[in-house]
Design a protein around this motif. Sequence first.
Motif, PDB file in Angstrom:
ATOM      1  N   HIS A 158       0.882  -1.169   0.000  1.00 59.66           N
ATOM      2  CA  HIS A 158       0.000   0.000   0.000  1.00 59.66           C
ATOM      3  C   HIS A 158       0.919   1.219   0.000  1.00 59.66           C
ATOM      4  O   HIS A 158       1.507   1.550   1.032  1.00 59.66           O
ATOM      5  N   VAL A 171      -1.972   0.443  -4.993  1.00 60.85           N
ATOM      6  CA  VAL A 171      -1.715  -0.842  -4.332  1.00 60.85           C
ATOM      7  C   VAL A 171      -1.028  -1.772  -5.324  1.00 60.85           C
ATOM      8  O   VAL A 171      -1.443  -1.871  -6.484  1.00 60.85           O
ATOM      9  N   TYR A 207       3.299  -1.097   4.412  1.00 63.75           N
ATOM     10  CA  TYR A 207       2.770   0.266   4.467  1.00 63.75           C
ATOM     11  C   TYR A 207       3.904   1.253   4.738  1.00 63.75           C
ATOM     12  O   TYR A 207       4.885   0.912   5.403  1.00 63.75           O
ATOM     13  N   GLU A 259      -7.920   2.968   0.892  1.00 62.93           N
ATOM     14  CA  GLU A 259      -6.687   3.648   0.483  1.00 62.93           C
ATOM     15  C   GLU A 259      -6.771   5.155   0.720  1.00 62.93           C
ATOM     16  O   GLU A 259      -5.768   5.787   1.053  1.00 62.93           O
TER      17      GLU A 259
END
Length: 431
Positions: free
Chosen positions: A39, A45, A83, A355
């Motif tokens: 992400h 993504v 992340y 997102e």
Amino acid sequence: MKKIIYSLLFFYLIGNINAQQTPANKQTTPFSIEGATAHLGNGTVIENSLIMFNEGKITFVGSAMMKIARQGTIINAKGKHIYPGFIAANATLGLVEIDAVKASDDQREIGIMNPHIRSLIAYNAESKIIESMRPNGVLMAQITPRGGTISGTSSVTQLDAWNWEDAAIKKDGAIHMNWPSSFTSGRWWLGEDPALKPDKNYPKNVNRIISYFSDAKVYLAGNKTPKNLPFEATKELFDGNQKLFIHVSGEKEITDAITEMKKLGINNLVIVHGVGAENISELLVSNNVPVILDRPHRNPNSEDDAYDYTYTIAKTLTDKGILVGLGMEGQMERMNSRNLPFYAGTFAAHGLSKEDALKLITHNNAKILGILDFTGTLEVGKDATLFISEGDALDMRTNIITKAFIQGRDISLETHQTTLWKRYANKYKAK
């Protein structure tokens, strides 16, 4: 003599058990993380990704299917998620350790107009509260002063450091101001009517702020004698190199704050709190003013607001084209800062996509704080500040972090809380 030696050894061991985790060493070998869902923090993504970084910087972001040589230590993260490190805006981490102990509270300074006060030099990098942020992916924070009309300057830190000098990644990037309210309430403890009513002192309070900045502007344009440190601290505001974070709610108040600051030549503005901002979205968009929202887990400010106002406001403002970030100010804000990703998850459950909710605490907060050019998203050339989670990091059930890096440094995820958790988990396993 033996008793002295044993006593010293005892206190050494106890001190190590209770002390903050030692900050990680500088990255010396490359890392390649492959197989995870990445992400990137900007809405993109990548399934089955490959992320590589060396010397603290990201060197590759792409698909693991690409035929490219892996570098250094290879981490198989198949089935997991990567992340960028989460960023807590408008936080007081490191400024207060124990609320009930006055000597550990350094979040505000005496006085009303304090643009020259630096929160950074009061920042305690060894706070036990700070180490509890990292296991949830909160790896950076804006350290913000409180109190007065002009509280002082905030700085952005990374949360694995020996001291404030090592922690700072953007020094004194903003000055914080508390705009007055046009309403007041009676002091119920003195028998006054507690209901809200117009504050007749509002114009006077606003004029006091305007006069202060006007005087500062005249001082900066003159020969600067006698020396006035508070006025000199406002120079970067007028030059546009420093942002003015205005803590304000209410349509009239937000409008007045933006209008009056623009008249003074202070154009780099950010609204903090921003209740009612959805009703003056055109003003915010036309002046390129972002909004740092409060945590959603609270009651609406007004009985006229929808019951789910605090949950849907991020979606509302985003749809109107306003850049939105998420801040931590409020009750028990330092301890609750570890829940930053779950507050973003709440916004995701009430209209925002996952997102877009992630962007609130990565890309958007980084852009608002002026650090997007080197962090906030997973992109080549940016700091390797990131983490690997077993699942969705915005969901407290699956936010289980197995590895985290700050500027490429492999940091510890152990805290006094995880130590106690393991201790008592083992106790019940033994039975």
